[in-house]
Design an enzyme around this catalytic site. Structure first.
Site: not given
Length: 328
Positions: A12, A54, A85-86
């Site tokens: 992101t 990710s 972040t995932d």
């Protein structure tokens, strides 16, 4: 003056709006250009390793990141990795296992909002990550929303809020407020020499039990995977009445598949000795996860199976604590 290397992987933080929604579109130099530190007390080089969401991160991607750190290790004082972040928690744990005795800071960060948006958490997170990468500490860390988390203890628990990550079953390493870093305990530090170990076996399956899980499911898993992580109920409960899963779990192990029992509960870990539903599954070759979180168990099992298929040795590797993995 500290010399740092920024390794960009997408996510992101590097995303731009496209026809099908947000997708990574900025490289490492683009990310650095948004930082407004005109008189930094560090020198930073950058490298674009990959530019992916990710969700598309694979174990082979972890290896590429670890190898980039290892090949540049002597030239830099610290490393910053920008990441989506995932799956960031999986990557931070995987790097913790592959980079043995890393005696410099390796800091992974990202954002919930792209860095080119007017209102974003990206600038703060990357500045905090850079600041912590200048510290005299050792290890792999995740820095997000002013919190420093050990690489094997981070879990993403919020999808939109800036405070997306928590440290599970372990204190935060430090808190960052502007230019101040306040450590919760002693600084993590080692003087041992870095060793790279990227032998991973990606054939690991995660099964979250629900009431009604069919025993026959294990027959399919047995032929596809070398390791199975079972997220059980509570302290380690596995159903043995109605749809009895115990015989199929024993068959898995008899066929040479490594089995880890963990819990669906985020905090306090499992204890198979407490209830009948836990004791009935406990046996010599069942791997006990303690209070490790799932995001740390998955890459650790891939790492263990990358070294051996001997179930006794896999169990030993999984249950043995290391200086880069503070599991009991």
């Amino acid at each position: 003056m500290k010399k740092l290397l920024l390794l960009a992987t997408g996510g992101t933080i590097a995303s731009v709006q496209g026809e099908d929604g947000l997708a990574p579109g900025m490289d490492a130099k683009d990310i650095i250009s948004f930082l407004q530190d005109k008189h930094p007390d560090y020198q930073m080089d950058s490298m674009l390793l990959m530019n992916i969401d990710s969700s598309n991160m694979q174990p082979e991607s972890w290896v590429k990141i670890a190898e980039a750190i290892h090949s540049n290790f002597e030239q830099y004082d610290g490393f910053v990795i920008t990441h989506g972040t995932d799956t960031m928690a999986y990557t931070s744990a995987a790097l913790s296992y592959m980079l043995h005795n890393v005696n410099k800071p390796v800091v992974i960060t990202g954002s919930q909002v792209p860095i080119n948006y007017k209102k974003t958490d990206a600038k703060r997170n990357i500045i905090d990550a850079i600041r912590f990468a200048c510290e005299d500490v050792s290890g792999v860390f995740l820095v997000f929303d002013g919190r420093v988390i050990r690489g094997t203890r981070a879990v993403k628990i919020r999808t939109k809020s800036y405070d997306a990550f928590e440290s599970i079953n372990h204190p935060y390493i430090a808190h960052i407020h502007d230019t101040t870093i306040k450590y919760v305990g002693a600084k993590p530090k080692t003087n041992k020499k870095l060793k790279l170990d990227t032998s991973l076996c990606p054939d690991v399956f995660l099964l979250k039990l629900v009431p009604g899980t069919k025993p026959e499911l294990f027959d399919l898993i047995k032929h596809l995977y070398k390791g199975v992580i079972i997220e059980s109920f509570g302290n380690g409960g596995i159903p043995f009445q109605g749809r009895d899963l115990l015989p199929k779990i024993r068959e898995l192990i008899a066929s040479g598949v490594a089995v880890v029992i963990t819990t669906q509960c985020l905090e306090e870990g499992e204890d198979l000795s407490l209830y009948e539903v836990g004791r009935k599954v406990a046996q010599n070759l069942i791997i006990i996860s303690g209070d490790m979180n799932t995001e740390a168990i998955v890459p650790k099992m891939m790492w263990a199976l990358g070294k051996t298929g001997d179930l006794f040795e896999v169990k030993k590797l999984m249950e043995t604590p290391y200086n880069y993995d503070l599991t009991p």
